[in-house]
Scaffold this motif. Structure first.
Motif, PDB file in Angstrom:
ATOM      1  N   LEU A   2      14.196  38.488  27.598  1.00 22.32           N
ATOM      2  CA  LEU A   2      14.071  37.156  27.025  1.00 22.32           C
ATOM      3  C   LEU A   2      12.605  36.806  26.769  1.00 22.32           C
ATOM      4  N   ILE A   3      11.728  37.197  27.683  1.00 18.34           N
ATOM      5  CA  ILE A   3      10.301  36.912  27.494  1.00 18.34           C
ATOM      6  C   ILE A   3       9.762  37.671  26.288  1.00 18.34           C
ATOM      7  N   ALA A   4      10.145  38.926  26.155  1.00 15.44           N
ATOM      8  CA  ALA A   4       9.710  39.713  24.989  1.00 15.44           C
ATOM      9  C   ALA A   4      10.210  39.081  23.693  1.00 15.44           C
ATOM     10  N   LEU A   5      11.444  38.601  23.704  1.00 13.00           N
ATOM     11  CA  LEU A   5      11.996  37.942  22.518  1.00 13.00           C
ATOM     12  C   LEU A   5      11.201  36.697  22.175  1.00 13.00           C
ATOM     13  N   TRP A   6      10.859  35.897  23.177  1.00  8.49           N
ATOM     14  CA  TRP A   6      10.074  34.691  22.913  1.00  8.49           C
ATOM     15  C   TRP A   6       8.692  35.027  22.361  1.00  8.49           C
ATOM     16  N   ILE A   7       8.071  36.067  22.880  1.00  8.77           N
ATOM     17  CA  ILE A   7       6.739  36.459  22.394  1.00  8.77           C
ATOM     18  C   ILE A   7       6.815  36.908  20.935  1.00  8.77           C
ATOM     19  N   ILE A   8       7.750  37.792  20.632  1.00 10.40           N
ATOM     20  CA  ILE A   8       7.897  38.280  19.254  1.00 10.40           C
ATOM     21  C   ILE A   8       8.258  37.134  18.320  1.00 10.40           C
ATOM     22  N   ASN A   9       9.213  36.301  18.724  1.00  7.94           N
ATOM     23  CA  ASN A   9       9.633  35.205  17.860  1.00  7.94           C
ATOM     24  C   ASN A   9       8.532  34.178  17.663  1.00  7.94           C
ATOM     25  N   GLY A  10       7.741  33.930  18.696  1.00 11.40           N
ATOM     26  CA  GLY A  10       6.625  32.993  18.551  1.00 11.40           C
ATOM     27  C   GLY A  10       5.611  33.489  17.532  1.00 11.40           C
ATOM     28  N   MET A  11       5.256  34.760  17.629  1.00  8.03           N
ATOM     29  CA  MET A  11       4.291  35.323  16.676  1.00  8.03           C
ATOM     30  C   MET A  11       4.871  35.352  15.264  1.00  8.03           C
ATOM     31  N   LEU A  12       6.125  35.764  15.141  1.00  6.23           N
ATOM     32  CA  LEU A  12       6.756  35.792  13.819  1.00  6.23           C
ATOM     33  C   LEU A  12       6.866  34.390  13.226  1.00  6.23           C
ATOM     34  N   ALA A  13       7.254  33.426  14.051  1.00  5.63           N
ATOM     35  CA  ALA A  13       7.400  32.062  13.556  1.00  5.63           C
ATOM     36  C   ALA A  13       6.061  31.529  13.043  1.00  5.63           C
ATOM     37  N   LEU A  14       4.987  31.784  13.766  1.00  7.57           N
ATOM     38  CA  LEU A  14       3.670  31.337  13.298  1.00  7.57           C
ATOM     39  C   LEU A  14       3.300  31.998  11.967  1.00  7.57           C
ATOM     40  N   ALA A  15       3.538  33.294  11.878  1.00  7.62           N
ATOM     41  CA  ALA A  15       3.201  34.017  10.652  1.00  7.62           C
ATOM     42  C   ALA A  15       4.011  33.504   9.463  1.00  7.62           C
ATOM     43  N   PHE A  16       5.313  33.323   9.662  1.00  9.97           N
ATOM     44  CA  PHE A  16       6.156  32.895   8.545  1.00  9.97           C
ATOM     45  C   PHE A  16       5.997  31.421   8.228  1.00  9.97           C
ATOM     46  N   LEU A  17       5.706  30.593   9.218  1.00 15.11           N
ATOM     47  CA  LEU A  17       5.412  29.188   8.918  1.00 15.11           C
ATOM     48  C   LEU A  17       4.141  29.089   8.080  1.00 15.11           C
ATOM     49  N   GLY A  18       3.143  29.894   8.437  1.00 13.95           N
ATOM     50  CA  GLY A  18       1.895  29.879   7.680  1.00 13.95           C
ATOM     51  C   GLY A  18       2.064  30.367   6.257  1.00 13.95           C
ATOM     52  N   SER A  19       2.674  31.530   6.105  1.00 12.30           N
ATOM     53  CA  SER A  19       2.800  32.090   4.753  1.00 12.30           C
ATOM     54  C   SER A  19       3.806  31.312   3.920  1.00 12.30           C
ATOM     55  N   GLY A  20       4.917  30.912   4.522  1.00 16.56           N
ATOM     56  CA  GLY A  20       5.914  30.144   3.786  1.00 16.56           C
ATOM     57  C   GLY A  20       5.410  28.763   3.421  1.00 16.56           C
ATOM     58  N   GLY A  21       4.716  28.134   4.365  1.00 19.01           N
ATOM     59  CA  GLY A  21       4.149  26.813   4.082  1.00 19.01           C
ATOM     60  C   GLY A  21       3.128  26.863   2.964  1.00 19.01           C
ATOM     61  N   MET A  22       2.324  27.915   2.948  1.00 22.66           N
ATOM     62  CA  MET A  22       1.340  28.056   1.888  1.00 22.66           C
ATOM     63  C   MET A  22       2.025  28.211   0.527  1.00 22.66           C
TER      64      MET A  22
END
Length: 122
Positions: A2-22
């Motif tokens: 679960l911790i690994a999932l949260w780490i991966i999802n947190g990084m992915l969410a930041l990346a996709f929020l940034g690129s998608g928002g742009m």
């Protein structure tokens, strides 16, 4: 897991929020002049659609797992983002540009989906 999932999802969410928002907030010309030359291959509406899908995918990585409401949507969101990244890799290869970043994001999204299904079904 679960911790690994949260780490991966947190990084992915930041990346996709940034690129998608742009992609959602900036016009096509501004994206092209900032180094995203591939936008010339797509209409402005398609770019906005891709941006919206990336933002929705980023939200889907976090909110269902955080709230516990239909947590199976988290790995499904990761699969959707991986599919978007397959399209990005194909686009970059076709344009003879390096596809490394979308390939890495796609691989991370696949890892998130696998972990997500393991966590949700256990």
């Amino acid at each position: 897991m679960l911790i690994a999932l949260w780490i991966i999802n947190g990084m992915l969410a930041l990346a996709f929020l940034g690129s998608g928002g742009m992609k959602l907030l900036r016009p096509k010309d501004a994206l092209a002049s900032s180094g995203m030359a591939y936008v010339e291959d797509f209409s402005a509406g398609t770019i906005k659609l891709i941006g919206a899908l990336e933002v929705l995918g980023a939200i889907g990585l976090i909110v269902p797992l955080l709230t516990g409401i239909v947590p199976v949507l988290t790995p499904i969101a990761a699969i959707g983002l991986a599919i978007i990244m397959v399209g990005a890799v194909v686009t970059h290869i076709r344009r003879k540009e390096p596809p490394v970043l979308p390939a890495v994001l796609g691989a991370a999204a696949i890892a998130s989906a696998v972990l997500g299904f393991l966590v949700v079904t256990s």
